[in-house]
Enzyme design. Structure first.
Site, mmCIF file in Angstrom:
data_model
loop_
_atom_site.group_PDB
_atom_site.id
_atom_site.type_symbol
_atom_site.label_atom_id
_atom_site.label_comp_id
_atom_site.label_asym_id
_atom_site.label_seq_id
_atom_site.Cartn_x
_atom_site.Cartn_y
_atom_site.Cartn_z
ATOM 1 N N GLU A 74 38.227 36.761 41.835
ATOM 2 C CA GLU A 74 39.296 37.737 41.164
ATOM 3 C C GLU A 74 38.490 38.876 40.347
ATOM 4 O O GLU A 74 38.417 38.528 39.007
ATOM 5 C CB GLU A 74 40.171 37.123 40.503
ATOM 6 C CG GLU A 74 41.037 36.082 41.227
ATOM 7 C CD GLU A 74 42.491 35.828 40.596
ATOM 8 O OE1 GLU A 74 43.446 35.977 41.278
ATOM 9 O OE2 GLU A 74 42.430 35.462 39.194
ATOM 10 N N SER B 259 45.513 42.408 43.143
ATOM 11 C CA SER B 259 46.688 43.298 43.770
ATOM 12 C C SER B 259 46.782 43.015 45.130
ATOM 13 O O SER B 259 46.750 43.870 46.026
ATOM 14 C CB SER B 259 45.931 44.814 43.293
ATOM 15 O OG SER B 259 46.129 44.845 41.698
ATOM 16 N N GLY C 276 46.321 43.012 38.428
ATOM 17 C CA GLY C 276 47.525 43.650 37.726
ATOM 18 C C GLY C 276 47.386 45.107 37.853
ATOM 19 O O GLY C 276 48.072 45.885 37.053
ATOM 20 N N GLU D 163 42.472 35.784 32.651
ATOM 21 C CA GLU D 163 43.163 36.044 31.263
ATOM 22 C C GLU D 163 42.684 34.858 30.469
ATOM 23 O O GLU D 163 43.105 35.174 29.150
ATOM 24 C CB GLU D 163 44.621 35.913 31.758
ATOM 25 C CG GLU D 163 45.169 37.374 32.672
ATOM 26 C CD GLU D 163 45.967 37.268 33.508
ATOM 27 O OE1 GLU D 163 46.824 36.403 33.484
ATOM 28 O OE2 GLU D 163 46.189 38.264 34.448
ATOM 29 N N ASN E 133 50.223 32.614 41.711
ATOM 30 C CA ASN E 133 49.967 32.427 40.154
ATOM 31 C C ASN E 133 51.050 33.366 39.392
ATOM 32 O O ASN E 133 51.061 34.427 39.395
ATOM 33 C CB ASN E 133 48.532 32.826 39.893
ATOM 34 C CG ASN E 133 48.592 32.539 38.242
ATOM 35 O OD1 ASN E 133 49.358 32.077 37.543
ATOM 36 N ND2 ASN E 133 47.185 33.224 37.656
ATOM 37 N N TRP E 134 51.949 32.397 39.311
ATOM 38 C CA TRP E 134 53.273 33.033 38.671
ATOM 39 C C TRP E 134 53.010 33.409 36.975
ATOM 40 O O TRP E 134 53.978 33.755 36.435
ATOM 41 C CB TRP E 134 54.578 31.965 38.483
ATOM 42 C CG TRP E 134 55.196 31.711 40.025
ATOM 43 C CD1 TRP E 134 54.531 32.298 41.123
ATOM 44 C CD2 TRP E 134 56.220 31.184 40.510
ATOM 45 N NE1 TRP E 134 54.968 31.957 42.293
ATOM 46 C CE2 TRP E 134 56.184 31.081 41.780
ATOM 47 C CE3 TRP E 134 57.238 30.414 39.895
ATOM 48 C CZ2 TRP E 134 57.302 30.632 42.382
ATOM 49 C CZ3 TRP E 134 58.111 29.864 40.487
ATOM 50 C CH2 TRP E 134 58.043 29.767 41.748
ATOM 51 N N LYS E 135 51.953 32.957 36.386
ATOM 52 C CA LYS E 135 51.605 33.352 35.030
ATOM 53 C C LYS E 135 52.675 33.148 34.157
ATOM 54 O O LYS E 135 53.375 31.970 34.560
ATOM 55 C CB LYS E 135 51.172 34.859 35.082
ATOM 56 C CG LYS E 135 50.086 35.138 36.201
ATOM 57 C CD LYS E 135 49.438 36.545 35.942
ATOM 58 C CE LYS E 135 48.235 36.586 36.860
ATOM 59 N NZ LYS E 135 47.508 37.987 36.694
ATOM 60 N N HIS F 157 40.931 31.242 35.107
ATOM 61 C CA HIS F 157 41.512 32.532 35.317
ATOM 62 C C HIS F 157 40.905 33.566 34.225
ATOM 63 O O HIS F 157 40.668 33.224 33.141
ATOM 64 C CB HIS F 157 43.099 32.571 35.311
ATOM 65 C CG HIS F 157 43.642 33.722 35.742
ATOM 66 N ND1 HIS F 157 43.638 34.867 35.124
ATOM 67 C CD2 HIS F 157 44.134 33.913 36.956
ATOM 68 C CE1 HIS F 157 44.189 35.757 35.733
ATOM 69 N NE2 HIS F 157 44.601 35.455 37.149
ATOM 70 N N GLY G 9 49.194 37.208 42.421
ATOM 71 C CA GLY G 9 49.878 37.576 40.955
ATOM 72 C C GLY G 9 51.414 38.087 41.133
ATOM 73 O O GLY G 9 52.090 37.157 41.671
ATOM 74 N N GLY G 10 51.708 39.182 40.822
ATOM 75 C CA GLY G 10 52.836 39.880 41.054
ATOM 76 C C GLY G 10 53.528 39.669 42.147
ATOM 77 O O GLY G 10 54.807 39.214 42.121
HETATM 78 P P1 13P Z 1 47.942 40.557 40.756
HETATM 79 O O1 13P Z 1 48.145 40.017 41.981
HETATM 80 O O2 13P Z 1 49.164 40.710 39.995
HETATM 81 O O3 13P Z 1 46.994 41.565 40.570
HETATM 82 O O4 13P Z 1 47.031 39.167 40.058
HETATM 83 C C1 13P Z 1 46.147 38.398 40.808
HETATM 84 C C2 13P Z 1 45.925 37.397 39.937
HETATM 85 O O5 13P Z 1 45.505 37.397 38.726
HETATM 86 C C3 13P Z 1 46.090 36.020 40.379
HETATM 87 O O6 13P Z 1 45.596 35.011 39.748
#
Ligand code: 13P
Length: 250
Positions: A166, A212, A172, A96, A9-11, A94, A233-234
């Site tokens: 999640e 994470s 994050g 967010e 997920n590149w956000k 998600h 994510g990251g």
């Molecule tokens: P991180 O891997 O950066 O914690 O993000 C997870 C995430 O929100 C994937 O959708």
């Protein structure tokens, strides 16, 4: 069918040239057989992504979509628009989106129905916040999110649902759920599905862990019985670390 999946997920990261560069680097890597790999770039880069990945085994997903087919919804994107650029997978729910854009379970239930009507596959995200876990109500919260967002679906609809647990406190933050915490929750999710539908159906649903996940912890988390992969994510923004996670299945 239950699959091993690693999805990035590149956000709200990567402009067009960064997106193309990252995809070009991913394309020269070997993808282990039996692992489905997905990436979710931002809307404006979806067409470039699907064009670069024609006939290549990386699936492109969107990060969100609107619940209506079309209309006066300034700034929104429909399932049909996604499909017109070759995207038939979408992340919904998600944390967010839930926190910053006030997406409720009821709205998500509508979005899921629309996506399935449009023959899309949904990666449905859910998970408790830190205060839920410290108050011991993480299982209730997760069950409610599943019931309210997904339990209007028929058993057959679940062929096109991938779950992504999640925990919000792990996103994050660098703080990962332990492999045992992930397994405990994933087993609970599968039991909850079995109670509502059937054991057979619950065994077929892929349940990803997100929060994470990094190259140094992926193998241990993915090694747990009810964890079928990760939503990253990251670490998905760097080809080397993303591929190390893709290769973490033992
Ligand atoms: P991180 O891997 O950066 O914690 O993000 C997870 C995430 O929100 C994937 O959708």
């Amino acid at each position: 069918m239950r699959k091993q999946i690693v999805a990035g997920n590149w956000k709200m990261n990567c402009d067009l040239s960064e997106t193309k560069n990252l995809i070009q680097v991913l394309k020269v890597q070997d993808i282990p057989s039996g692992v489905s790999v997905m990436i979710a770039p931002t809307y404006t880069n979806l067409l470039a992504a699907t064009s670069l990945l024609v006939d290549y085994p990386i699936t492109v997903a969107a990060q969100n979509m609107h619940q209506s087919a079309s209309g006066a919804f300034t700034g929104e994107i429909s399932a049909g628009m996604l499909k017109s650029v070759g995207v038939d997978h979408v992340i919904l729910g998600h944390s967010e989106r839930r926190a910053y854009f006030k997406e409720t379970d009821a709205l998500l239930a509508e979005k899921v129905s629309t996506a399935l009507e449009q023959e899309m596959t949904v990666i449905f995200c859910f998970g408790e916040e830190l205060q839920d876990r410290t108050h011991g109500r993480e299982f209730d919260v997760v069950k409610n999110q599943l019931q309210n967002g997904l339990f209007h679906l028929s058993g057959g609809d679940w062929n096109n649902i991938i779950l992504a647990y999640e925990p919000v406190w792990a996103i994050g933050t660098g703080e990962t759920a332990t492999p045992e915490q992930a397994q405990e929750m994933h087993a609970f999710i599968r039991r909850t599905l079995a109670e509502k539908y059937s054991d057979e159906m619950a065994q077929e649903v892929s349940i990803l862990y997100g929060g994470s996940v990094k190259p140094n912890n992926a193998a241990e988390i993915f090694g747990k019985e009810d964890v079928d992969g990760g939503l990253i994510g990251g670490a998905s923004l760097d080809a080397e670390s993303f591929m190390a996670i893709v290769n973490a299945f033992v």
